[in-house]
Design a protein around this motif. Sequence first.
Motif, PDB file in Angstrom:
ATOM      1  N   GLY A 210       0.789  -1.044   0.137  1.00  0.00           N
ATOM      2  CA  GLY A 210       0.077   0.105   0.122  1.00  0.00           C
ATOM      3  C   GLY A 210       0.672   1.243  -0.118  1.00  0.00           C
ATOM      4  O   GLY A 210       0.688   2.171  -0.764  1.00  0.00           O
ATOM      5  N   TYR A 211       1.853   1.259   0.800  1.00  0.00           N
ATOM      6  CA  TYR A 211       2.848   2.415   0.810  1.00  0.00           C
ATOM      7  C   TYR A 211       3.528   2.837  -0.588  1.00  0.00           C
ATOM      8  O   TYR A 211       3.555   3.771  -0.929  1.00  0.00           O
ATOM      9  N   TYR A 212       4.054   1.610  -1.181  1.00  0.00           N
ATOM     10  CA  TYR A 212       4.534   1.611  -2.459  1.00  0.00           C
ATOM     11  C   TYR A 212       3.621   2.198  -3.281  1.00  0.00           C
ATOM     12  O   TYR A 212       4.132   2.946  -4.307  1.00  0.00           O
ATOM     13  N   ALA A 213       2.424   1.876  -3.433  1.00  0.00           N
ATOM     14  CA  ALA A 213       1.449   2.690  -4.413  1.00  0.00           C
ATOM     15  C   ALA A 213       1.403   3.948  -4.421  1.00  0.00           C
ATOM     16  O   ALA A 213       1.274   4.520  -5.135  1.00  0.00           O
ATOM     17  N   ILE A 214       1.394   4.533  -3.045  1.00  0.00           N
ATOM     18  CA  ILE A 214       1.778   5.761  -2.789  1.00  0.00           C
ATOM     19  C   ILE A 214       2.987   6.695  -3.245  1.00  0.00           C
ATOM     20  O   ILE A 214       2.972   7.747  -4.087  1.00  0.00           O
ATOM     21  N   LEU A 215       4.039   5.809  -2.854  1.00  0.00           N
ATOM     22  CA  LEU A 215       5.265   6.411  -3.163  1.00  0.00           C
ATOM     23  C   LEU A 215       5.306   6.544  -4.721  1.00  0.00           C
ATOM     24  O   LEU A 215       6.220   7.597  -5.026  1.00  0.00           O
ATOM     25  N   TYR A 216       4.911   5.689  -5.441  1.00  0.00           N
ATOM     26  CA  TYR A 216       5.341   5.533  -6.778  1.00  0.00           C
ATOM     27  C   TYR A 216       4.056   6.106  -7.694  1.00  0.00           C
ATOM     28  O   TYR A 216       4.020   6.049  -8.802  1.00  0.00           O
ATOM     29  N   SER A 217       3.161   6.757  -7.094  1.00  0.00           N
ATOM     30  CA  SER A 217       1.968   7.145  -7.668  1.00  0.00           C
ATOM     31  C   SER A 217       2.024   8.769  -8.608  1.00  0.00           C
ATOM     32  O   SER A 217       1.166   8.695  -9.566  1.00  0.00           O
TER      33      SER A 217
END
Length: 309
Positions: A210-217
């Motif tokens: 979930g955090y990676y989805a935010i980071l790479y958005s």
Amino acid sequence: TKPGGREGVSLGKRVRNTTTLWGAMMISRPFAAGFSFILCGYLSMSYSLQYWFYARQQARIKDWKVQPERQGGSGPVAYSIWIPLISPVPVNTDTHKSSPDSPPSKVRARDHWVLSSINLAMASSVAGTVAHLCCRGRTRMVFTLQDAGGVIGLLGWTGAAFALHNVAEYYWHRLMHHRFFYSRLHKLHHFYKSPEPFDDLYIHPLEAAGYYAILYSPPFALPIHALGFGFYMAIMGLCGVLDHSGVRVRVPGLYAAEDHDLHHSKFEVNYAFPHPLMDILHGTFSGTCMGFRFPYPPRKTWLSLPRSR
């Protein structure tokens, strides 16, 4: 419809196209570059902090460590080289005290190296995938200054990427502290009350995803320039490692590593990353920012949310 009919052919084409895409991605130069950027960058930063502080300056630990009374697993392995999925030393789950009056500290969680390796591989793979998609034109990323809207556009969209991350990450982090998600996911990350190098990746893989989805958005949501996104990733990666290093690092008015260190020991403060603005607005900040001291426990504001744990 018969197996050889239109629907069968269409399904077969879709499967072949998907297989071809993933096959090309795994050997593409952008994927290799993105994967290596995260993998090598993370390991080099973490090793450097571990060696320079926990190996060479252990005798002066009170001068640089945020919580010198708590010592974790970096000291015993300060001279070791960590290879993903292989622990260079026996995993030690015992507690120890750095002084007779200090609280006991966990050295390393039993499954620390496995989870850290999984999450590092996931982060690197996501970075490689995003790099591949950007170069294939599957995102909104631009590569010329003209398409970015000139220097103003480049700076503006880069700033927007930081703002997007700060806002989304804050609410995601608050969600992880809801009792339902905390007990099932986020509690794992709070095993360490005074994090040190390599402790940041001790996190549940579902939460990490979930955090990676935010980071790479940003490349998917904004017409950000490639240079701007590279700068954004470098800052986020550096701050993420420093946040969990246990080392006092401060950029006045912008960043302080001890803020997140306090979050690991107090839980209900300092959710924001890397700038404390969202915490200040929501009344969850404790620390110093731009010369102003915010006490603990923090005062509520009109944007304060109900406690989640």
